[in-house]
Design an enzyme around this catalytic site. Structure first.
Site, PDB file in Angstrom:
ATOM      1  N   SER A   1      53.875  34.070  45.951  1.00 39.70           N
ATOM      2  CA  SER A   1      55.005  34.382  45.079  1.00 39.70           C
ATOM      3  C   SER A   1      54.996  33.457  43.880  1.00 39.70           C
ATOM      4  O   SER A   1      54.606  32.285  43.989  1.00 39.70           O
ATOM      5  CB  SER A   1      56.297  34.160  45.868  1.00 39.70           C
ATOM      6  OG  SER A   1      57.409  34.154  45.003  1.00 39.70           O
TER       7      SER A   1
ATOM      8  N   TYR B   1      61.554  28.292  51.080  1.00 43.07           N
ATOM      9  CA  TYR B   1      60.681  29.472  51.047  1.00 43.07           C
ATOM     10  C   TYR B   1      59.458  29.219  50.159  1.00 43.07           C
ATOM     11  O   TYR B   1      58.310  29.461  50.559  1.00 43.07           O
ATOM     12  CB  TYR B   1      61.495  30.656  50.532  1.00 43.07           C
ATOM     13  CG  TYR B   1      60.680  31.822  50.070  1.00 43.07           C
ATOM     14  CD1 TYR B   1      59.916  32.554  50.968  1.00 43.07           C
ATOM     15  CD2 TYR B   1      60.661  32.198  48.725  1.00 43.07           C
ATOM     16  CE1 TYR B   1      59.155  33.630  50.534  1.00 43.07           C
ATOM     17  CE2 TYR B   1      59.915  33.270  48.291  1.00 43.07           C
ATOM     18  CZ  TYR B   1      59.156  33.979  49.199  1.00 43.07           C
ATOM     19  OH  TYR B   1      58.406  35.036  48.768  1.00 43.07           O
TER      20      TYR B   1
ATOM     21  N   LYS C   1      55.279  28.957  50.999  1.00 40.43           N
ATOM     22  CA  LYS C   1      54.222  29.727  50.323  1.00 40.43           C
ATOM     23  C   LYS C   1      53.158  28.778  49.748  1.00 40.43           C
ATOM     24  O   LYS C   1      51.964  29.039  49.845  1.00 40.43           O
ATOM     25  CB  LYS C   1      54.815  30.593  49.204  1.00 40.43           C
ATOM     26  CG  LYS C   1      55.625  31.783  49.700  1.00 40.43           C
ATOM     27  CD  LYS C   1      54.734  32.846  50.307  1.00 40.43           C
ATOM     28  CE  LYS C   1      55.510  34.047  50.806  1.00 40.43           C
ATOM     29  NZ  LYS C   1      54.712  34.999  51.586  1.00 40.43           N
TER      30      LYS C   1
HETATM   31  N1  UFG Z   1      70.758  38.402  39.946  1.00 40.25           N
HETATM   32  C1  UFG Z   1      72.075  38.604  39.606  1.00 40.25           C
HETATM   33  N2  UFG Z   1      72.886  39.172  40.532  1.00 40.25           N
HETATM   34  C2  UFG Z   1      72.455  39.543  41.771  1.00 40.25           C
HETATM   35  C3  UFG Z   1      71.101  39.336  42.107  1.00 40.25           C
HETATM   36  C4  UFG Z   1      70.282  38.751  41.166  1.00 40.25           C
HETATM   37  O1  UFG Z   1      72.513  38.267  38.511  1.00 40.25           O
HETATM   38  O2  UFG Z   1      73.272  40.030  42.568  1.00 40.25           O
HETATM   39  C5  UFG Z   1      69.857  37.803  38.948  1.00 40.25           C
HETATM   40  C6  UFG Z   1      69.250  36.489  39.408  1.00 40.25           C
HETATM   41  O3  UFG Z   1      70.073  35.419  39.099  1.00 40.25           O
HETATM   42  C7  UFG Z   1      67.923  36.516  38.646  1.00 40.25           C
HETATM   43  C8  UFG Z   1      67.562  37.992  38.571  1.00 40.25           C
HETATM   44  O4  UFG Z   1      68.788  38.685  38.760  1.00 40.25           O
HETATM   45  O5  UFG Z   1      68.113  36.053  37.330  1.00 40.25           O
HETATM   46  C9  UFG Z   1      66.593  38.421  39.638  1.00 40.25           C
HETATM   47  O6  UFG Z   1      67.084  38.023  40.923  1.00 40.25           O
HETATM   48  P1  UFG Z   1      66.467  38.581  42.271  1.00 40.25           P
HETATM   49  O7  UFG Z   1      67.300  38.046  43.390  1.00 40.25           O
HETATM   50  O8  UFG Z   1      66.274  40.048  42.181  1.00 40.25           O
HETATM   51  O9  UFG Z   1      65.005  37.948  42.287  1.00 40.25           O
HETATM   52  P2  UFG Z   1      64.582  36.411  42.246  1.00 40.25           P
HETATM   53  O10 UFG Z   1      63.898  36.208  40.937  1.00 40.25           O
HETATM   54  O11 UFG Z   1      65.665  35.492  42.587  1.00 40.25           O
HETATM   55  O12 UFG Z   1      63.600  36.365  43.508  1.00 40.25           O
HETATM   56  C10 UFG Z   1      62.480  37.188  43.612  1.00 40.25           C
HETATM   57  C11 UFG Z   1      62.141  37.438  45.080  1.00 40.25           C
HETATM   58  C12 UFG Z   1      61.739  36.172  45.762  1.00 40.25           C
HETATM   59  C13 UFG Z   1      60.672  35.496  44.976  1.00 40.25           C
HETATM   60  C14 UFG Z   1      61.114  35.292  43.566  1.00 40.25           C
HETATM   61  C15 UFG Z   1      60.068  34.668  42.735  1.00 40.25           C
HETATM   62  O13 UFG Z   1      63.244  37.984  45.748  1.00 40.25           O
HETATM   63  O14 UFG Z   1      61.256  36.469  47.057  1.00 40.25           O
HETATM   64  O15 UFG Z   1      61.430  36.546  42.994  1.00 40.25           O
HETATM   65  O16 UFG Z   1      60.611  34.260  41.521  1.00 40.25           O
HETATM   66  F1  UFG Z   1      60.354  34.303  45.503  1.00 40.25           F
END
Ligand code: UFG
Length: 337
Positions: A126, A150, A154
């Site tokens: 990741s 997490y 990885k």
């Molecule tokens: N976000 C919101 N509201 C939500 C969910 C997410 O504003 O309810 C925002 C987050 O703050 C972020 C973006 O949307 O800016 C993307 O969030 P996600 O939760 O969809 O994805 P992440 O980037 O946090 O995480 C994903 C995967 C992880 C991985 C990561 C690597 O879920 O497993 O990418 O960066 F590790």
């Protein structure tokens, strides 16, 4: 009989799309999954898409007996290892489970592969291993400073795999660092079906627009980005799946370890993704500004040029396709049960 690809976590979101992509390319899969975060119903959908039977082994990747029996029962030529735990927030509350499943699961798998004489492995890593990069787009040689349990699991698995390959030149290993996978197969037969409230932005928007949840929290509007919301590199899950096939092909003629980012190579803010989703579904996304989420970073997107140079692979489906396919999957029920 040609050999099959063992896909651990093959019933999960990414694994199922890899199985579908393998079938499109005329390649057989065997699925190993314990259904901890997936549903058995995905397998019948995959069989429909593939038009051929797909053997399923229900079991845990940490179980040496299950692994040994799987390699004995099936002619496996390569492994795509997706099985693992992946929720950033949960990982700080459950370090034991994350280290056990993610690290020990990979150690057991590598042992079983060694016993069975299977040396080709594609590992789901990741971009979370980078933490907040100093420079964007982030390349594979950037420092690894994961900000979560997490992410540290990885990083540790990556190190373990490099140690393995360093000790035995027969290994052929691709470490694929995923950016943000989203979207669904265009048939709407398979897609992301998180159990419970989705953590990730796209599936949460799907379910919020469908009326299953009230509002999508926008986690911070004060990030150092042009519109104040977090920037990520969203990659269509079918592009990601095809990247695994390209990596498998590459390993066929290249022993050793290959480390690659798989991303679209451009970033979109949360508000841009919300806008694209509203366009795809023709409805407003109910949303509310919320505080920053623990463990989040401002901005990350990939330098995906190494994957293009070495594999000839690049993401071809954009943010609109991601949102349209995710919404089609949601309209079709968004679940397997
Ligand atoms: N976000 C919101 N509201 C939500 C969910 C997410 O504003 O309810 C925002 C987050 O703050 C972020 C973006 O949307 O800016 C993307 O969030 P996600 O939760 O969809 O994805 P992440 O980037 O946090 O995480 C994903 C995967 C992880 C991985 C990561 C690597 O879920 O497993 O990418 O960066 F590790």
């Amino acid at each position: 009989m040609t050999s099959a690809v063992l896909v651990t976590g093959g019933a999960g979101y990414i694994g199922s799309h890899i199985v579908a992509a393998l079938a499109r390319a005329g390649r057989a899969s065997v699925i190993l999954d314990n259904f901890q975060n997936s549903s058995p119903g995905v397998v019948a959908r995959l069989v429909r898409l593939a038009g051929t039977p797909i053997p399923l082994v229900e079991g845990d990747v940490r179980d040496a007996g299950v692994l040994r029996a799987t390699f004995a029962a099936h002619r496996i030529g390569a492994v795509v290892h997706c099985a693992g735990m992946k929720a950033v927030g949960e990982s700080s509350a459950r370090p034991l489970a994350y280290w056990d499943v993610n690290l020990n699961g990979t150690v057991r798998l590598a042992e079983a592969m060694g016993e069975a004489g299977v040396a080709t492995l594609v590992f789901s890593s990741s971009c979370t291993v980078y933490g907040q990069p100093d420079a964007l787009p982030v390349g594979e040689d950037a420092p690894l400073r994961p900000a979560s349990v997490y992410g540290r699991t990885k990083r540790a698995v990556e190190e373990f795999l490099r140690d393995l390959a360093g000790a035995d030149a027969r290994w052929r290993i691709a470490i694929l660092r995923y950016m943000n996978p989203a979207g669904a197969h265009p048939s709407a037969l398979i897609g992301e079906a998180p159990l419970g409230r989705p953590n990730n932005l796209v599936p949460l928007m799907c379910r919020a627009v469908a009326g299953e949840f009230d509002e999508v929290p926008i986690f911070g509007t004060d990030w150092p980005t042009p519109d104040g919301t977090g920037i990520r590199d969203y990659i269509h899950v079918d592009d990601l799946a095809e990247g695994h096939l390209a990596a498998l092909d590459h390993l066929g003629s290249h022993p050793g370890v290959l480390t690659l980012n798989l991303g679209a190579g451009r970033g979109y803010s949360v508000l841009e993704v919300v806008g694209a989703f509203e366009k795809a579904c023709g409805r407003p996304v109910p949303k509310v500004v919320a505080p920053r989420r623990d463990g989040d970073i401002a901005s990350v997107y990939a330098d995906a040029s190494r994957a293009l140079a070495l594999l000839g692979w690049r993401a071809t489906r954009g943010l609109d396709a991601i949102c349209e396919d995710a919404w089609r999957w949601q309209r079709a029920g968004g679940r397997y049960a």
